[in-house]
Design a protein around this motif. Structure first.
Motif, PDB file in Angstrom:
ATOM      1  N   GLY A  50       0.794  -1.164  -0.032  1.00  0.00           N
ATOM      2  CA  GLY A  50      -0.100  -0.065  -0.002  1.00  0.00           C
ATOM      3  C   GLY A  50       0.757   1.268  -0.034  1.00  0.00           C
ATOM      4  N   GLY A  51       1.902   1.113  -0.474  1.00  0.00           N
ATOM      5  CA  GLY A  51       3.004   2.292  -0.471  1.00  0.00           C
ATOM      6  C   GLY A  51       2.951   3.053  -1.890  1.00  0.00           C
ATOM      7  N   VAL A  52       4.319   3.481  -2.022  1.00  0.00           N
ATOM      8  CA  VAL A  52       4.554   3.890  -3.398  1.00  0.00           C
ATOM      9  C   VAL A  52       5.640   3.339  -3.913  1.00  0.00           C
ATOM     10  N   LEU A  53       5.542   2.986  -5.289  1.00  0.00           N
ATOM     11  CA  LEU A  53       6.766   2.246  -5.711  1.00  0.00           C
ATOM     12  C   LEU A  53       7.388   2.973  -6.960  1.00  0.00           C
ATOM     13  N   VAL A  54       8.419   3.487  -6.854  1.00  0.00           N
ATOM     14  CA  VAL A  54       9.349   4.189  -7.900  1.00  0.00           C
ATOM     15  C   VAL A  54      10.168   3.219  -8.798  1.00  0.00           C
ATOM     16  N   VAL A  55       9.924   2.965 -10.000  1.00  0.00           N
ATOM     17  CA  VAL A  55      10.864   2.155 -10.685  1.00  0.00           C
ATOM     18  C   VAL A  55      11.015   2.852 -12.128  1.00  0.00           C
ATOM     19  N   HIS A  56      12.264   2.477 -12.640  1.00  0.00           N
ATOM     20  CA  HIS A  56      12.406   2.937 -13.922  1.00  0.00           C
ATOM     21  C   HIS A  56      11.619   2.353 -15.092  1.00  0.00           C
ATOM     22  N   SER A  57      11.549   0.985 -14.965  1.00  0.00           N
ATOM     23  CA  SER A  57      10.976   0.171 -16.035  1.00  0.00           C
ATOM     24  C   SER A  57       9.617   0.009 -15.545  1.00  0.00           C
ATOM     25  N   PRO A  58       8.487  -0.123 -16.451  1.00  0.00           N
ATOM     26  CA  PRO A  58       7.074  -0.141 -16.213  1.00  0.00           C
ATOM     27  C   PRO A  58       6.824  -1.902 -15.872  1.00  0.00           C
ATOM     28  N   ALA A  59       5.730  -2.228 -15.128  1.00  0.00           N
ATOM     29  CA  ALA A  59       5.265  -3.518 -15.242  1.00  0.00           C
ATOM     30  C   ALA A  59       4.578  -3.834 -16.560  1.00  0.00           C
ATOM     31  N   LEU A  60       4.743  -5.194 -16.824  1.00  0.00           N
ATOM     32  CA  LEU A  60       4.316  -5.801 -17.898  1.00  0.00           C
ATOM     33  C   LEU A  60       3.098  -5.632 -18.416  1.00  0.00           C
ATOM     34  N   ASP A  61       2.660  -4.895 -19.624  1.00  0.00           N
ATOM     35  CA  ASP A  61       1.362  -4.826 -20.263  1.00  0.00           C
ATOM     36  C   ASP A  61       0.576  -3.799 -19.511  1.00  0.00           C
ATOM     37  N   THR A  62       1.242  -2.701 -19.065  1.00  0.00           N
ATOM     38  CA  THR A  62       0.612  -1.529 -18.593  1.00  0.00           C
ATOM     39  C   THR A  62       0.831  -0.302 -19.372  1.00  0.00           C
ATOM     40  N   VAL A  63       1.966   0.413 -18.991  1.00  0.00           N
ATOM     41  CA  VAL A  63       2.367   1.548 -19.726  1.00  0.00           C
ATOM     42  C   VAL A  63       3.710   1.442 -20.527  1.00  0.00           C
ATOM     43  N   ASP A  64       3.836   0.033 -21.168  1.00  0.00           N
ATOM     44  CA  ASP A  64       4.999  -0.308 -21.700  1.00  0.00           C
ATOM     45  C   ASP A  64       4.996  -0.632 -23.044  1.00  0.00           C
ATOM     46  N   HIS A  65       4.098  -0.027 -23.619  1.00  0.00           N
ATOM     47  CA  HIS A  65       3.878  -0.421 -25.323  1.00  0.00           C
ATOM     48  C   HIS A  65       5.147   0.668 -26.230  1.00  0.00           C
ATOM     49  N   ASP A  66       5.935  -0.348 -27.054  1.00  0.00           N
ATOM     50  CA  ASP A  66       6.899   0.596 -27.893  1.00  0.00           C
ATOM     51  C   ASP A  66       6.016   1.092 -28.927  1.00  0.00           C
ATOM     52  N   THR A  67       6.785   1.775 -29.745  1.00  0.00           N
ATOM     53  CA  THR A  67       6.270   2.313 -31.059  1.00  0.00           C
ATOM     54  C   THR A  67       5.454   1.492 -32.091  1.00  0.00           C
ATOM     55  N   SER A  68       6.233   0.066 -31.852  1.00  0.00           N
ATOM     56  CA  SER A  68       5.610  -0.929 -32.620  1.00  0.00           C
ATOM     57  C   SER A  68       4.342  -1.675 -32.012  1.00  0.00           C
ATOM     58  N   GLY A  69       3.969  -1.172 -31.024  1.00  0.00           N
ATOM     59  CA  GLY A  69       3.071  -1.763 -30.031  1.00  0.00           C
ATOM     60  C   GLY A  69       3.451  -3.004 -29.089  1.00  0.00           C
ATOM     61  N   ARG A  70       4.415  -3.322 -29.322  1.00  0.00           N
ATOM     62  CA  ARG A  70       5.094  -4.378 -28.461  1.00  0.00           C
ATOM     63  C   ARG A  70       5.276  -4.106 -27.017  1.00  0.00           C
ATOM     64  N   ILE A  71       4.788  -4.951 -26.192  1.00  0.00           N
ATOM     65  CA  ILE A  71       4.946  -4.914 -24.620  1.00  0.00           C
ATOM     66  C   ILE A  71       6.409  -5.045 -24.365  1.00  0.00           C
ATOM     67  N   ARG A  72       6.984  -4.225 -23.295  1.00  0.00           N
ATOM     68  CA  ARG A  72       8.310  -4.252 -23.154  1.00  0.00           C
ATOM     69  C   ARG A  72       8.626  -4.173 -21.582  1.00  0.00           C
ATOM     70  N   GLY A  73       7.615  -4.368 -20.698  1.00  0.00           N
ATOM     71  CA  GLY A  73       7.745  -4.173 -19.230  1.00  0.00           C
ATOM     72  C   GLY A  73       8.274  -5.332 -18.591  1.00  0.00           C
ATOM     73  N   SER A  74       8.028  -5.558 -17.309  1.00  0.00           N
ATOM     74  CA  SER A  74       8.704  -6.371 -16.407  1.00  0.00           C
ATOM     75  C   SER A  74       7.764  -6.994 -15.921  1.00  0.00           C
ATOM     76  N   GLN A  75       7.864  -8.387 -15.800  1.00  0.00           N
ATOM     77  CA  GLN A  75       6.920  -9.534 -15.064  1.00  0.00           C
ATOM     78  C   GLN A  75       7.068  -9.214 -13.596  1.00  0.00           C
ATOM     79  N   ALA A  76       8.371  -9.270 -13.160  1.00  0.00           N
ATOM     80  CA  ALA A  76       8.747  -9.112 -11.675  1.00  0.00           C
ATOM     81  C   ALA A  76       7.979  -7.942 -11.097  1.00  0.00           C
TER      82      ALA A  76
END
Length: 204
Positions: free
Chosen positions: A128-154
């Motif tokens: 319930g806190g605040v998480l600051v990460v450089h990389s996005p969570a998988l399939d959230t705000v992680d779509h590259d210019t081709s639409g491919r998801i690039r985020g992290s499963q962990a």
């Protein structure tokens, strides 16, 4: 609590100056990585940002290491650099993990971690806190210019399990400024212009 969130300055000094000015309206400032370009220029960027006197939380991107960011920000009294670590501000728990997750295709210069190492770095994330990460969570705000998801499963698994109120990230430039919900968690890919977010309200 009102946050000014940003990421991916990549040595943009004009954007850094605008963030300094806008920080007067924030309670806490969050910088989600990539202050440098391939390990170059970090001191110039941080020297400008260090005029921010509000509590500021930083994580390294894949363009600078934790050690490089910590050294550059060593004289910035209001800033805390997080990487596999956390802190508390006015009763709110924060956790930060930097770097490219999963490993990027950019080569040896990129400061990256695989999913297994990311799980270790994320293990202490509070509920319930605040998480600051450089990389996005998988399939959230992680779509590259081709639409491919690039985020992290962990990172995604951590968000589902720990349900942070807010997740601030960057890294995937084509999704800058975008927000989604994952369960109760608000996820923001901040970008260099900066976005104001409250824990109790939607982004403004």
């Amino acid at each position: 609590m009102k946050f000014l969130c940003f990421s991916d300055l990549h040595c943009d000094q004009d954007a850094a100056r605008r963030l300094v000015s806008r920080s007067a309206e924030a309670d806490v400032v969050i910088g989600a990585g990539d202050f440098a370009n391939r390990h170059q220029g970090i001191h110039d960027t941080i020297d400008i940002l260090s005029a921010i006197d509000k509590p500021t939380l930083l994580v390294p991107g894949n363009g600078e290491t934790f050690e490089e960011l910590s050294a550059a920000a060593s004289d910035w009294r209001s800033a805390t650099v997080l990487h596999g670590s956390g802190c508390q501000i006015e009763g709110v728990e924060f956790w930060g993990v930097g770097g490219g997750i999963p490993v990027t295709p950019f080569g040896d210069w990129s400061y990256d971690f695989d999913e297994m190492k990311a799980k270790e770095l994320l293990a202490g994330c509070p509920i319930g806190g605040v998480l600051v990460v450089h990389s996005p969570a998988l399939d959230t705000v992680d779509h590259d210019t081709s639409g491919r998801i690039r985020g992290s499963q962990a990172i995604r698994e951590t968000v589902v399990q720990k349900q942070p109120q807010l997740v601030v990230c960057g890294h995937i430039h084509s999704d800058w400024g975008k927000q989604v919900k994952l369960g109760p968690s608000q996820i923001l890919n901040a970008g260099p212009q900066g976005v104001f977010v409250s824990l109790l309200d939607s982004a403004s």
